[in-house]
Design an enzyme around this catalytic site. Structure first.
Site, short mmCIF file in Angstrom:
data_model
loop_
_atom_site.label_atom_id
_atom_site.label_comp_id
_atom_site.label_asym_id
_atom_site.label_seq_id
_atom_site.Cartn_x
_atom_site.Cartn_y
_atom_site.Cartn_z
N GLU A 59 65.54 49.88 90.79
CA GLU A 59 65.90 50.97 91.10
C GLU A 59 67.51 50.89 91.43
O GLU A 59 68.24 51.71 90.93
CB GLU A 59 65.18 51.59 92.36
CG GLU A 59 65.68 52.74 93.08
CD GLU A 59 65.88 53.96 92.20
OE1 GLU A 59 64.81 54.19 91.54
OE2 GLU A 59 66.88 54.45 91.94
N GLU B 236 82.30 45.51 90.77
CA GLU B 236 81.88 44.33 90.13
C GLU B 236 82.64 43.32 90.50
O GLU B 236 83.89 43.33 90.75
CB GLU B 236 81.64 44.60 88.73
CG GLU B 236 80.69 45.70 88.06
CD GLU B 236 79.14 45.55 88.96
OE1 GLU B 236 78.69 44.40 88.61
OE2 GLU B 236 78.68 46.29 89.61
N LYS C 146 74.48 51.82 82.72
CA LYS C 146 73.73 52.57 83.68
C LYS C 146 73.07 53.71 82.66
O LYS C 146 71.88 54.17 82.60
CB LYS C 146 74.29 53.21 84.69
CG LYS C 146 74.74 51.90 85.71
CD LYS C 146 75.59 52.63 86.81
CE LYS C 146 75.84 51.51 87.80
NZ LYS C 146 77.02 51.67 88.67
N LYS D 102 72.49 44.95 86.29
CA LYS D 102 72.31 46.06 85.15
C LYS D 102 71.98 45.27 83.82
O LYS D 102 71.62 45.78 82.75
CB LYS D 102 73.37 47.00 85.05
CG LYS D 102 73.63 48.06 86.12
CD LYS D 102 74.89 48.31 86.61
CE LYS D 102 75.34 47.27 87.77
NZ LYS D 102 76.52 47.49 88.53
N1 HSE Z 1 80.26 48.38 90.50
C1 HSE Z 1 79.33 49.34 90.73
C2 HSE Z 1 79.99 50.53 91.00
C3 HSE Z 1 78.39 48.82 91.61
O1 HSE Z 1 81.09 50.71 91.50
O2 HSE Z 1 79.16 51.79 90.89
C4 HSE Z 1 76.96 49.59 91.73
O3 HSE Z 1 76.37 49.41 90.55
#
Ligand code: HSE
Length: 345
Positions: A151, A211, A226, A127
């Site tokens: 995506e 993460e 996001k 991201k």
């Molecule tokens: N760490 C992120 C989540 C992974 O838990 O949504 C996916 O982007």
């Protein structure tokens, strides 16, 4: 046309894609005329291997599973760092799955720029680069005649971004809102079942949702990245992450969760963005108490959901996995296939 792939990073997501590529090899050729060869892998911790004639992917996965090291695979040249692997191997498509740094976007931004300058396509789930530099990277890619696809940056393999960019093109999206982080949704769900915050976070890490630094999840920075991506890529916004108020779930206690339950509500970490009358877009990330009869209240565990509010269709909602090895690996496959289909059209 043979797609020659180099992996930059070979952690959970990279290995997830490698497993799907192996499993689908024959179907991909038969159904889409897609043929590939993985020629290189370079991972900062696990080492690197390059063979211009292609690596035996199953053998590589087995080696990494048993020793944890890419460079215990011996048939090829070892030790090339990420930039040398991007620029000097015969790969024509780079899978950028190095670690995510949502604050700087590095080293991924440098990797992507190097690949674009060498006229190589890039797919990623990271991201950082898209939240921070989408416009610059997309414009560089266009100038150099290559594709960059991402995506999996939002809702992993659930096609939330493509839904907004392609399927809802010109639908006049005025608002987008939903649950876009799997880790926090998993933690909130498990806390409601009685687990402590620490236990639930540990499980989310073990399941591969979190993460590398889970602070990004629980403090809301992942959801922030996001919503910035959605705003800028789908709604034509120009937001930077510093312009978005962001609150995570670290202040929500087990007691808060039980209290909400008594009120017929459920805590969810919501990320949203809305088009204002003057054409600007305002976004936010914050925990909200949602009534149990609201559709988002039923979205539990690592499942995510996103609602686009449009002029012509009203609300369009997509629900699906938002994190995980296979779901995120699959996102990369959809991007790779998309690039292939565009090239052969
Ligand atoms: N760490 C992120 C989540 C992974 O838990 O949504 C996916 O982007």
């Amino acid at each position: 046309m043979m797609t020659r792939i180099a992996f930059i990073g070979f952690g959970v997501v990279g290995q997830g894609l490698a497993e799907i590529l192996l499993e689908q090899k024959d179907e991909l050729k038969e159904n889409y005329g897609f043929e590939y060869s993985v020629v290189a892998v370079s991972d900062k911790m696990k080492g690197a291997i390059y063979n211009e004639n292609g690596l035996d992917l199953q053998k590589l996965l087995d080696v990494v599973k048993s020793t944890g090291k890419v460079d215990d695979y011996t048939e090829g040249t070892r030790g090339w760092d990420s930039l040398k692997t991007i620029t000097e191997t015969n790969a024509n498509l780079i899978v950028e799955v190095s670690w995510t740094d949502i604050k700087t976007g590095e080293p991924a931004i440098s990797h992507i720029k190097a690949a674009i300058k060498c006229h190589k396509h890039v797919v990623m789930t990271n991201k950082g680069p898209i939240a921070l530099a989408a416009r610059e990277l997309l414009s560089m890619a266009k100038t150099n005649g290559v594709e960059i696809r991402f995506e999996g940056t939002v809702l992993s393999g659930t096609p939330a971004l493509n839904l907004g960019v392609y399927n809802l093109a010109s639908s006049k999206i005025t608002k987008v809102a939903g649950i876009v982080n799997g880790t926090t949704n998993y933690i909130l769900t498990e806390m409601e079942k009685g687990l402590s915050y620490e236990e639930a976070l540990k499980q989310a890490q073990e399941l591969g949702y979190a993460e590398a630094d889970p602070t990004a999840d629980v403090e809301g920075f992942d959801a922030l990245g996001k919503i910035v991506i959605l705003t800028n890529v789908v709604m034509g916004g120009m937001l930077t992450k510093d312009q978005v108020p962001c609150q995570g779930i670290t202040n929500i206690t087990s007691q808060d969760i039980q209290d909400a339950k008594q009120e017929g509500k459920r805590w969810k970490l919501i990320a949203g963005a809305e088009l204002k009358g003057d054409g600007s877009v305002e976004a936010y990330v914050r925990p909200e108490k949602i009534p149990l009869n609201h559709p988002l209240a039923a979205v539990s565990g690592p499942i995510n959901a996103l609602t686009y509010t449009t002029k012509y269709l009203g609300d369009v909602t997509i629900i699906g996995p938002g994190a995980g090895r296979e779901a995120t690996g699959y996102a990369l496959l959809t991007d790779i296939l998309d690039i292939h289909r565009k090239a052969v059209r």
